[in-house]
Design a protein around this motif. Structure first.
Motif, PDB file in Angstrom:
ATOM      1  N   THR A  67      65.952 -42.537   5.289  1.00 49.09           N
ATOM      2  CA  THR A  67      66.704 -41.511   5.854  1.00 49.09           C
ATOM      3  C   THR A  67      67.915 -41.023   5.400  1.00 49.09           C
ATOM      4  O   THR A  67      68.724 -42.375   4.736  1.00 49.09           O
ATOM      5  CB  THR A  67      66.601 -41.533   7.493  1.00 49.09           C
ATOM      6  OG1 THR A  67      67.466 -42.698   7.645  1.00 49.09           O
ATOM      7  CG2 THR A  67      65.170 -41.950   7.980  1.00 49.09           C
ATOM      8  N   PRO A  68      68.479 -40.156   5.229  1.00 51.08           N
ATOM      9  CA  PRO A  68      70.063 -39.645   5.092  1.00 51.08           C
ATOM     10  C   PRO A  68      70.788 -40.600   5.712  1.00 51.08           C
ATOM     11  O   PRO A  68      71.821 -41.198   5.554  1.00 51.08           O
ATOM     12  CB  PRO A  68      69.862 -38.111   5.195  1.00 51.08           C
ATOM     13  CG  PRO A  68      68.679 -37.845   5.144  1.00 51.08           C
ATOM     14  CD  PRO A  68      67.911 -38.759   5.979  1.00 51.08           C
ATOM     15  N   ARG A  69      70.550 -40.979   7.051  1.00 52.07           N
ATOM     16  CA  ARG A  69      71.469 -42.032   7.648  1.00 52.07           C
ATOM     17  C   ARG A  69      71.634 -43.236   7.000  1.00 52.07           C
ATOM     18  O   ARG A  69      72.750 -44.090   7.102  1.00 52.07           O
ATOM     19  CB  ARG A  69      71.093 -42.134   9.234  1.00 52.07           C
ATOM     20  CG  ARG A  69      71.765 -43.113  10.065  1.00 52.07           C
ATOM     21  CD  ARG A  69      71.464 -42.961  11.415  1.00 52.07           C
ATOM     22  NE  ARG A  69      71.777 -41.766  12.042  1.00 52.07           N
ATOM     23  CZ  ARG A  69      71.112 -41.441  13.348  1.00 52.07           C
ATOM     24  NH1 ARG A  69      70.491 -42.366  14.221  1.00 52.07           N
ATOM     25  NH2 ARG A  69      71.623 -40.280  13.808  1.00 52.07           N
ATOM     26  N   ILE A  70      70.661 -43.923   6.638  1.00 49.08           N
ATOM     27  CA  ILE A  70      70.568 -45.049   5.929  1.00 49.08           C
ATOM     28  C   ILE A  70      71.522 -44.946   4.311  1.00 49.08           C
ATOM     29  O   ILE A  70      72.337 -45.586   4.278  1.00 49.08           O
ATOM     30  CB  ILE A  70      69.059 -45.561   5.543  1.00 49.08           C
ATOM     31  CG1 ILE A  70      68.551 -46.160   6.681  1.00 49.08           C
ATOM     32  CG2 ILE A  70      69.274 -46.750   4.558  1.00 49.08           C
ATOM     33  CD1 ILE A  70      66.951 -46.335   6.430  1.00 49.08           C
ATOM     34  N   ALA A  75      76.515 -45.875   1.925  1.00 39.65           N
ATOM     35  CA  ALA A  75      77.773 -45.241   1.281  1.00 39.65           C
ATOM     36  C   ALA A  75      79.017 -45.580   1.759  1.00 39.65           C
ATOM     37  O   ALA A  75      79.999 -45.876   1.259  1.00 39.65           O
ATOM     38  CB  ALA A  75      77.668 -43.740   0.824  1.00 39.65           C
ATOM     39  N   ALA A  76      79.036 -45.411   3.206  1.00 43.65           N
ATOM     40  CA  ALA A  76      80.324 -45.613   4.159  1.00 43.65           C
ATOM     41  C   ALA A  76      80.834 -46.994   4.017  1.00 43.65           C
ATOM     42  O   ALA A  76      81.885 -47.424   3.876  1.00 43.65           O
ATOM     43  CB  ALA A  76      79.986 -45.073   5.553  1.00 43.65           C
ATOM     44  N   GLN A  77      79.740 -48.014   3.940  1.00 44.83           N
ATOM     45  CA  GLN A  77      80.108 -49.253   3.935  1.00 44.83           C
ATOM     46  C   GLN A  77      80.725 -49.786   2.676  1.00 44.83           C
ATOM     47  O   GLN A  77      81.729 -50.316   2.319  1.00 44.83           O
ATOM     48  CB  GLN A  77      78.862 -50.157   4.129  1.00 44.83           C
ATOM     49  CG  GLN A  77      79.262 -51.731   4.259  1.00 44.83           C
ATOM     50  CD  GLN A  77      78.222 -52.528   4.831  1.00 44.83           C
ATOM     51  OE1 GLN A  77      77.436 -52.170   5.443  1.00 44.83           O
ATOM     52  NE2 GLN A  77      78.381 -53.898   4.858  1.00 44.83           N
ATOM     53  N   ALA A  78      80.126 -49.274   1.234  1.00 43.00           N
ATOM     54  CA  ALA A  78      80.905 -49.240  -0.022  1.00 43.00           C
ATOM     55  C   ALA A  78      82.078 -48.451   0.111  1.00 43.00           C
ATOM     56  O   ALA A  78      83.241 -49.090  -0.565  1.00 43.00           O
ATOM     57  CB  ALA A  78      79.819 -48.526  -0.969  1.00 43.00           C
ATOM     58  N   PHE A  79      82.306 -47.301   0.618  1.00 43.94           N
ATOM     59  CA  PHE A  79      83.822 -46.735   0.878  1.00 43.94           C
ATOM     60  C   PHE A  79      84.664 -47.751   1.320  1.00 43.94           C
ATOM     61  O   PHE A  79      85.964 -47.595   0.851  1.00 43.94           O
ATOM     62  CB  PHE A  79      83.777 -45.194   1.334  1.00 43.94           C
ATOM     63  CG  PHE A  79      82.847 -44.346   0.452  1.00 43.94           C
ATOM     64  CD1 PHE A  79      83.020 -44.297  -0.746  1.00 43.94           C
ATOM     65  CD2 PHE A  79      82.138 -43.298   1.418  1.00 43.94           C
ATOM     66  CE1 PHE A  79      82.243 -43.329  -1.485  1.00 43.94           C
ATOM     67  CE2 PHE A  79      81.311 -42.498   0.643  1.00 43.94           C
ATOM     68  CZ  PHE A  79      81.556 -42.464  -0.427  1.00 43.94           C
ATOM     69  N   LEU A 100      72.322 -52.636   7.783  1.00 44.46           N
ATOM     70  CA  LEU A 100      72.879 -51.089   8.204  1.00 44.46           C
ATOM     71  C   LEU A 100      72.518 -50.828   9.355  1.00 44.46           C
ATOM     72  O   LEU A 100      71.560 -51.145  10.069  1.00 44.46           O
ATOM     73  CB  LEU A 100      72.354 -50.275   7.048  1.00 44.46           C
ATOM     74  CG  LEU A 100      72.936 -50.701   5.786  1.00 44.46           C
ATOM     75  CD1 LEU A 100      71.902 -49.486   4.694  1.00 44.46           C
ATOM     76  CD2 LEU A 100      74.315 -50.479   5.540  1.00 44.46           C
ATOM     77  N   PRO A 101      73.202 -49.892  10.084  1.00 39.04           N
ATOM     78  CA  PRO A 101      72.993 -49.332  11.184  1.00 39.04           C
ATOM     79  C   PRO A 101      71.563 -48.746  11.435  1.00 39.04           C
ATOM     80  O   PRO A 101      71.028 -48.323  10.395  1.00 39.04           O
ATOM     81  CB  PRO A 101      73.999 -48.191  11.696  1.00 39.04           C
ATOM     82  CG  PRO A 101      74.982 -48.398  10.697  1.00 39.04           C
ATOM     83  CD  PRO A 101      74.505 -48.878   9.502  1.00 39.04           C
ATOM     84  N   ALA A 102      70.997 -48.875  12.521  1.00 39.57           N
ATOM     85  CA  ALA A 102      69.472 -48.533  12.754  1.00 39.57           C
ATOM     86  C   ALA A 102      69.360 -46.761  12.486  1.00 39.57           C
ATOM     87  O   ALA A 102      70.272 -46.342  12.820  1.00 39.57           O
ATOM     88  CB  ALA A 102      68.999 -48.860  14.053  1.00 39.57           C
TER      89      ALA A 102
END
Length: 103
Positions: A67-70, A75-79, A100-102
């Motif tokens: 999903t786009p959420r995954i 990406a947010a974690q990499a940022f 990653l968050p569910a």
């Protein structure tokens, strides 16, 4: 590291234009045609620079929803780790989807 535009999808995360592609890779288990992993590669929209690699270790394989959420969570974690899309080379971050968050 570059990524093909064919088979990839665009997504915007935190103002960054990114692309992601879902690939199936072998796990090396002999005689197990359903034992494959899914890999998601996230890169800058220019398809150049370092990438984020997400491993999906689920025996259901193609039934795992990417999903786009995954994608956004990876990406947010990499940022947070200092990833700058479009710069560098190779894999900047490799993470399991389990971390990653569910969705």
């Amino acid at each position: 590291m570059t990524m093909s535009r064919k088979g990839s999808r665009a997504i915007t995360v935190s103002g960054h234009q990114l692309r992601f592609a879902v690939l199936r890779g072998k796990t090396g288990v002999r005689g197990c045609p359903d034992c494959a992993r899914l890999h998601v590669i996230i890169a800058d929209d220019s398809r150049k620079g370092s990438v984020v690699l997400v491993h999906v270790n689920d025996p259901s394989g193609v039934d795992v929803p990417i999903t786009p959420r995954i994608i956004a969570a990876a990406a947010a974690q990499a940022f947070l780790g200092g990833w700058q899309p479009g710069t560098g080379s190779g894999v900047f971050l490799a993470i399991s989807a389990d971390k990653l968050p569910a969705s």
